[in-house]
Each structure stands twice: as structure tokens, then as C-alpha cells.
Design a protein around this motif. Structure first.
Motif: not given
Length: 588
Positions: A128-129, A193-196, A199-201
Motif C-alpha cells: 500500500a505504501s 494485503l489483497a486490497v493493497a 490498489a497497486l495494480g
């Protein structure tokens, strides 16, 4: 008719009577400059952003030193709440509030470490960071994606900016929130982790889309001069103005098109670009920076036309191989109508001799050859009065007040007295066409007065059936000429609307706001043909007497006919617009 608004990034406005003209700052070509502008516009006031960051920092510190997760809960909730409130207040912009969100993610990591770190939560925080830290690059990329041209043969379609990069901030914000929830509760770090990862994708996908659009924009710029050269325009119209001021250009486009020569419109910001594309099928080109203008000076160009006195007009005036002609967008006795800035143009096309004499009367020396009288072609379809107003049983009166201006010395608006004026008209059995200046919306006070007048007219129409015209019907559906033709008389202020209405030879009232009625005609010579209401100092005086003359014996009818030639040119009615076409054609 009353009209102007604010462009994307603007300098101090050049106040042009009814026409507020601002100059857009040259666009920066480097991504870092574009990002700086994006952050400035997105942050708004710095204090709210700083408050969010401090709350996030407090949450981080309490997570590090507190012996309970609850210590960090309150400031974390405050930070998230303030961030959400800031985003609700305006469009979400990628790259904003990066510091606050990174601090909140660090807080989530520390809280996870205190209770026995879940490895998946740690990885989720890291992912996420990374997504949040990539946002400024995405923002910079999309700030560098802007239209180059529309309707220009040989250039192709303008680059797409979809998807909306603001969604990146929302998705990444959701990842931050989920990480915090997992850190404060017993939820699995795998959720974070899944949500992050999503988000990164999404952030990466948006960045790739932005890169493709950026490359498309650069490709169009490389072909721009060649496309314009092949198009062979005879002239360019340069326009830069506040948003919502497209009427300045719109009033001239039909006549420029009637010249029968190829031309394009050059604008300096995307707001103006979008407005002009909606107005015309001729090519529209956007160049923001001074260093980008060489790409539009095609060899075939002979002249440049201007419809306001925007500061950035001088960016084009520097091309001495062109004839620079100022058209302006109205004629009035206001101070900006004799601004010395008109000296920088090769030619000033003016409505009548009054415009020329106005400069001399106010100490602005200009050679006679700088002026050409072309009338106001926009009034060619304004109907002339067919008889005395006293013969009309229930006259319809147009009330067209101007706005308050940018500064106190340019406040000519009668709106604060407008309710009393309209009420008096209604009491005399008149129906009213109410069309306030669009910039009235910029003032809470003037907006309130407009609503009072609309309510008065709506109530009277419902009660007595009078055919009042107001709201969108008068301000959107009807043109300026429509409003003139739908009325038998007018009440207005010191405004270019009054000079245009003079063509109809119908009676009108002017409201003296900035100057006492006794000195009004001396300060604003067109008032010699008007019945005057004194609203100077906030007190309305002479209302009944002015309306008696306006709707009754009309003793100034002959004066109006004489001043019509002085202000609008002594031009035969059957060739009125042709005068402009003939004069403009001489330079093409």
C-alpha cells in the motif's frame, strides 16, 4: 449581454467593464512543474492538509510508545475523517495527502508489531505504501496530458485522459483504511494485503494509461505546425478568459466565419479549450506556454484577432509579421473601455465615434489611424421600435443588471436595489425579462438578491398570470437579441448592454450606482439618452419619475436616435454587419 467567469490558473484580472479578463500563466513543460501546480490546486488551503498530517503523526507516535492500541485510535480516526472530509469538499486528486497516508500506514505497521506482527499485514502495508508513493508520478503524468488541438485536419483525435487518476487516490485510500482496521482488530492481514495488491495494480495500470496518453500528446505536438501549415489559415483568433466567459468569443464567431477564410482559435488553458470546442467546428488549438507559440504561426497567417484585453495577448502580439486587430466584446462608458492597453494593437475595431472620443476625453492619446468604425454587427437582428411605448398597454421591461466588478471602483451593479426596481415595474402592470450578469453568482449577496427577484416574479406570474421571463429561460435559452426583441424598454446599469440596446431605439433607464445622478451623464455620456435612477450611497431615489418617463411620454426618443449613430456607427441597416466583414477582409 452580461456575461464573464475564471480560467484555470490566472494572474491578476484585467477588469474590462462587464468583461472580466484574466491572463493564464504560461504552462510549464516539465513534469515537475506540472506536479507542483497539481499539488497547489489539490491542497487548497494548507492548514487542513497540515492538520491531517499532524493527526496522522500523532497516531504514529502513540502507536510507537503507547501500551495499548486504543491510544492511537483517536488520532487515527481524526486523520482518516479529516482526509475523507477534504476529499468530499472537492475533486480527489492523485498525489495529494501522500505524507498523511504514509504515516497512517506506518502506524498500522507499528500496531501490528506491538501485538505480534502478522507477516501478511506487514507486506500489505509495504505494498500500500508503494502504491501511495507512486501517486505523485501518476499525477505528474496526467497533468502533462492535455489536448493539443481539435477539428484540425491531419492531427487525429486529442489524447484520452481516461481513467480518471483521482480514482487512484480513492483506491489507495481504501487500502490505507483496510490496513488500519486490520491493525486495530483481529482481522487477518491477508485482507490488507489483497486490497493493497489491487490498489497497486490499479495505480500501475493508470500510470501506463497516462504514459500512453502523454506520448500521444507529444506526437500531436510534433505534427502541429505541419498540420497548420497544410491547413493554410488566413488568421488566428487568440482568446484567454475566465471559465464561463465564452460569450466573449461566441458573439464574434458567426461573423468571423462569414469572412469565408480559413482560421483557427488559439486558447491558453483547457477550460477555454473545452468551451470553444463546444462552440465551433473550426480548428481549436491549445498552447499554454510562451515557448509553445512558434508551433502555431503558420506561414499563411496574415492577421490575429482579439476579443478582450487579456494580458497574455502580448504573447501573440510579438509576432510582427501579423496585423493585430482588437475587436473587444462590447462598448460602454466604463473606465476599462479607454484603457491605454488598447495602444498595443495595430487596429482597434470600434462600434462608433463615441469609442474613439472616449479615449481622447480621458487623456489617452491614440492616433486616429489606429481606429476603424465597424459598428456592432451583433445587433443586426435587433428589432427597431415601431411606435411610442405609451401606446403599449402592458409593456415588457428587460432588467439586465451588471455585476459588482473585481474592485470597488468598478462596481456599477444595481442588484442591491433591483428588488425595489422590479417590484415597482410589476406594480405598474409590466411583465419583466430578468437577466442578471452571470458573475453575480460569485457574490453571495448578489446571488441572494437575484433569488429574491426570481421569487417575486414567480409569485406574481402565479398570482396574476403575467408572462415574466427569468431563470434558465432568460439566461440560457434566449440570446441577447432575443431578450432585446422580447422587451419594449430596459433597465440596466453602466454596461455594454445599454449601447447595444440603443440600436433598438427603445427607451431605457440607467441606474446610477458609482456616481450621484447629478454627475452621472458627465461621467457616463450615454446616460444623456437614459432616464436615471439614483442608487448612489445605497438609497434609491427618482425611481417613480424615471419609470413615468420610461413608460409614458418618453421625452428622450429623439436623443436616442442621434446617439445611436454616435455610439453604433452611421451605417445603413441593410448592410450593417457587412461593414465589419469588409473592413476585416482588408487585412486578410
Amino acid at each position: 449581454m452580461p456575461g464573464p467567469g475564471e480560467a484555470a490558473t490566472v494572474d491578476r484580472p484585467v477588469v474590462d467593464g462587464d468583461r472580466a479578463v484574466t491572463a493564464a500563466k504560461p504552462g510549464r513543460s516539465r513534469l515537475s512543474g506540472r506536479l507542483a501546480e497539481a499539488r497547489t490546486s489539490a491542497a487548497g488551503a494548507r492548514l487542513p492538509a497540515l492538520t491531517v498530517e499532524l493527526a496522522a503523526l500523532a497516531a504514529l507516535l502513540l502507536a510507537a510508545v503507547g501500551d495499548s492500541r486504543l491510544w492511537a485510535l483517536a488520532p487515527a480516526v481524526v486523520a482518516v475523517g479529516l482526509l475523507a472530509r477534504t476529499w468530499r469538499a472537492g475533486p480527489v486528486v492523485a498525489g495529494s495527502s501522500v505524507v498523511a497516508r504514509v504515516l497512517l500506514l506506518a502506524c498500522a505497521y507499528l500496531l501490528g508489531a506491538v501485538r505480534g506482527l502478522d507477516p501478511t499485514l506487514a507486506v500489505g502495508v509495504a505494498v500500500a505504501s508503494l502504491a501511495v508513493l507512486i501517486e505523485p508520478l501518476v499525477a505528474a503524468m496526467y497533468e502533462a496530458v492535455y489536448p493539443v488541438a481539435a477539428n484540425l485536419p491531419g492531427l487525429g483525435s486529442q489524447p484520452e485522459r481516461s481513467p480518471n487518476p483521482g480514482r487512484v487516490a480513492l483506491v489507495n485510500g481504501a487500502a490505507v483504511l483496510v490496513a488500519l482496521v486490520c491493525a486495530f482488530t483481529d482481522l487477518s492481514g491477508g485482507i490488507a494485503l489483497a486490497v493493497a495488491a489491487v490498489a497497486l495494480g490499479f495505480t500501475g495500470f493508470t500510470a501506463l494509461q497516462g504514459l500512453r496518453a502523454f506520448r500521444a500528446r507529444r506526437g500531436q505536438e510534433r505534427k502541429l505546425l505541419a498540420a497548420l501549415t497544410a491547413y493554410e489559415p488566413a488568421f488566428v483568433v487568440h482568446w484567454n478568459a475566465p471559465a464561463g466567459t465564452a460569450y466573449q468569443l461566441a458573439m464574434w464567431l458567426p461573423y468571423l466565419e462569414r469572412l469565408g477564410r480559413k482560421f483557427f482559435v488559439l486558447v491558453r488553458n483547457q477550460t477555454n479549450f473545452d468551451e470553444v470546442v463546444a462552440l465551433t467546428k473550426v480548428p481549436v488549438v491549445m498552447r499554454m506556454g510562451l515557448n509553445q507559440l512558434d508551433d502555431v504561426i503558420a506561414p499563411s497567417l496574415r492577421a490575429a484577432f482579439y476579443v478582450n484585453t487579456a494580458t497574455v495577448n502580448n504573447h501573440v502580439i510579438r509576432y510582427t509579421n501579423l496585423k493585430h486587430i482588437q475587436l473587444n466584446h462590447g462598448d460602454s462608458d466604463k473606465v476599462p473601455s479607454h484603457n491605454p492597453v488598447f495602444r498595443i494593437y495595430d487596429k482597434n475595431f470600434v462600434a462608433g465615434q463615441a469609442a474613439i472620443d472616449r479615449f481622447a476625453a480621458n487623456g489617452v492619446s491614440m492616433p486616429a489611424e489606429m481606429f476603424t468604425i465597424v459598428g456592432r454587427p451583433q445587433v443586426e437582428n435587433v428589432e427597431i421600435a415601431t411606435g411610442p411605448i405609451a401606446s403599449i398597454a402592458n409593456p415588457r421591461v428587460l432588467y439586465a443588471p451588471t455585476w459588482a466588478g473585481f474592485y470597488a471602483d468598478s462596481n456599477y451593479s444595481s442588484l442591491l436595489a433591483g428588488y425595489d426596481i422590479v417590484k415597482a415595474l410589476v406594480a405598474r402592470g409590466c411583465s419583466v425579462v430578468f437577466r442578471p450578469h452571470p458573475y453575480s453568482k460569485r457574490s453571495v449577496e448578489l446571488t441572494r438578491e437575484c433569488e429574491r427577484i426570481r421569487t417575486l416574479l414567480a409569485d406574481d406570474r402565479r398570482t396574476n398570470g403575467r408572462p415574466h421571463v427569468f431563470g434558465a429561460e432568460a439566461e440560457v435559452a434566449m440570446t441577447v437579441a432575443d431578450c432585446f426583441n422580447a422587451s419594449d424598454a430596459m433597465v440596466s446599469d453602466v454596461s455594454s448592454v445599454v449601447a447595444d440596446y440603443l440600436y433598438s431605439e427603445k427607451p431605457f433607464v440607467m441606474v446610477a450606482v458609482s456616481t450621484p445622478a447629478a454627475q452621472f451623464a458627465e461621467a457616463f455620456p450615454l446616460a444623456r439618452a437614459a432616464y436615471v435612477i439614483d442608487a448612489h450611497g445605497g438609497r434609491v431615489q427618482g425611481l417613480d419619475a424615471a419609470l413615468d418617463d420610461l413608460l409614458g411620454s418618453d421625452p428622450l426618443a429623439a436623443t436616442r436616435r442621434d446617439l445611436k449613430k454616435y455610439y453604433l456607427g452611421d451605417i445603413p441597416a441593410d448592410r450593417y454587419a457587412q461593414r465589419f466583414l469588409d473592413e476585416a477582409g482588408r487585412y486578410l
